[in-house]
Design an enzyme around this catalytic site. Structure first.
Site, PDB file in Angstrom:
ATOM      1  N   HIS A 139      -2.179  -5.582   1.502  1.00  0.00           N
ATOM      2  CA  HIS A 139      -3.476  -6.228   1.264  1.00  0.00           C
ATOM      3  C   HIS A 139      -3.183  -7.601   0.697  1.00  0.00           C
ATOM      4  CE1 HIS A 139      -7.471  -7.090  -0.470  1.00  0.00           C
ATOM      5  NE2 HIS A 139      -6.779  -7.556  -1.481  1.00  0.00           N
ATOM      6  N   GLU A 187      -9.191 -10.364  -8.221  1.00  0.00           N
ATOM      7  CA  GLU A 187      -8.231  -9.295  -7.940  1.00  0.00           C
ATOM      8  C   GLU A 187      -7.024  -9.347  -8.874  1.00  0.00           C
ATOM      9  OE1 GLU A 187      -9.348  -8.803  -3.212  1.00  0.00           O
ATOM     10  OE2 GLU A 187      -7.430  -9.705  -3.740  1.00  0.00           O
ATOM     11  N   ASN A 230      -1.848  -0.045   7.184  1.00  0.00           N
ATOM     12  CA  ASN A 230      -1.307  -1.339   7.596  1.00  0.00           C
ATOM     13  C   ASN A 230      -0.441  -2.024   6.539  1.00  0.00           C
ATOM     14  OD1 ASN A 230      -3.228  -2.374   5.844  1.00  0.00           O
ATOM     15  ND2 ASN A 230      -4.572  -3.128   7.458  1.00  0.00           N
ATOM     16  N   TYR A 246     -12.389  -2.106  -4.475  1.00  0.00           N
ATOM     17  CA  TYR A 246     -12.971  -2.177  -3.126  1.00  0.00           C
ATOM     18  C   TYR A 246     -14.494  -2.057  -3.125  1.00  0.00           C
ATOM     19  CZ  TYR A 246      -8.315  -2.078  -1.105  1.00  0.00           C
ATOM     20  OH  TYR A 246      -7.035  -2.395  -0.747  1.00  0.00           O
ATOM     21  N   LYS A 290       0.809  -1.216   0.000  1.00  0.00           N
ATOM     22  CA  LYS A 290       0.000   0.000   0.000  1.00  0.00           C
ATOM     23  C   LYS A 290       0.849   1.277   0.000  1.00  0.00           C
ATOM     24  CE  LYS A 290      -3.908  -2.198   2.351  1.00  0.00           C
ATOM     25  NZ  LYS A 290      -4.778  -2.131   3.557  1.00  0.00           N
TER      26      LYS A 290
END
Length: 140
Positions: free
Chosen positions: A117, A128, A114, A51, A11
């Site tokens: 993913h 994905e 975080n 998302y 990310k």
């Protein structure tokens, strides 16, 4: 046990801190192979599509904003039980609750930032991966 593929995303928070190599090192320690990798910057439309399962949730617009705030590294990982192996090495979503040695415990800044993913199922991994890679980009 079956050889699987899963999608990994490093990310914007992690790429901004030059953590791609550290994330890859933790992935490779598990025995998973990185068979496709590229650094990209998602458009708002790409992030919204990726998302869309979270569209009704209160954090959706913040998540889309965050994922378009800087470059990300999308990867296809391959190996025995790749989905679960990667989820294990990612650690809990909240870095404070993640096990020592996991990506999120070692590299993440917060529950929102975080670092990574990973796909949560074989069906989602296929979707994905297809959203982020053309078949010819995957060399496995």
């Amino acid at each position: 046990m079956a050889v699987e593929r899963t999608l990994s995303i490093i990310k914007p928070d992690a790429t901004a801190r030059n953590q791609t190599g550290a994330v890859n090192a933790l992935i490779e320690k598990t025995g998973l192979r990185i068979i496709a990798q590229k650094r990209v910057r998602w458009s708002k439309a790409q992030a919204e599509k990726f998302y869309e399962v979270h569209k009704a949730r209160p954090f959706y617009s913040d998540l889309v904003g965050f994922m378009t705030s800087g470059p990300i590294v999308v990867q296809v990982l391959e190996g025995e039980n790749a989905i679960q192996v990667y989820r294990d090495v990612m650690g809990a979503t909240d870095p404070a609750k993640a096990a020592p040695g996991t990506i999120r415990r070692e590299l993440a800044e917060s529950i929102e930032r975080n670092s990574v993913h990973g796909s949560d199922s074989a069906a989602n991994a296929a979707i994905e991966i297809a959203l982020n890679f053309k078949p010819e980009e995957i060399v496995g």
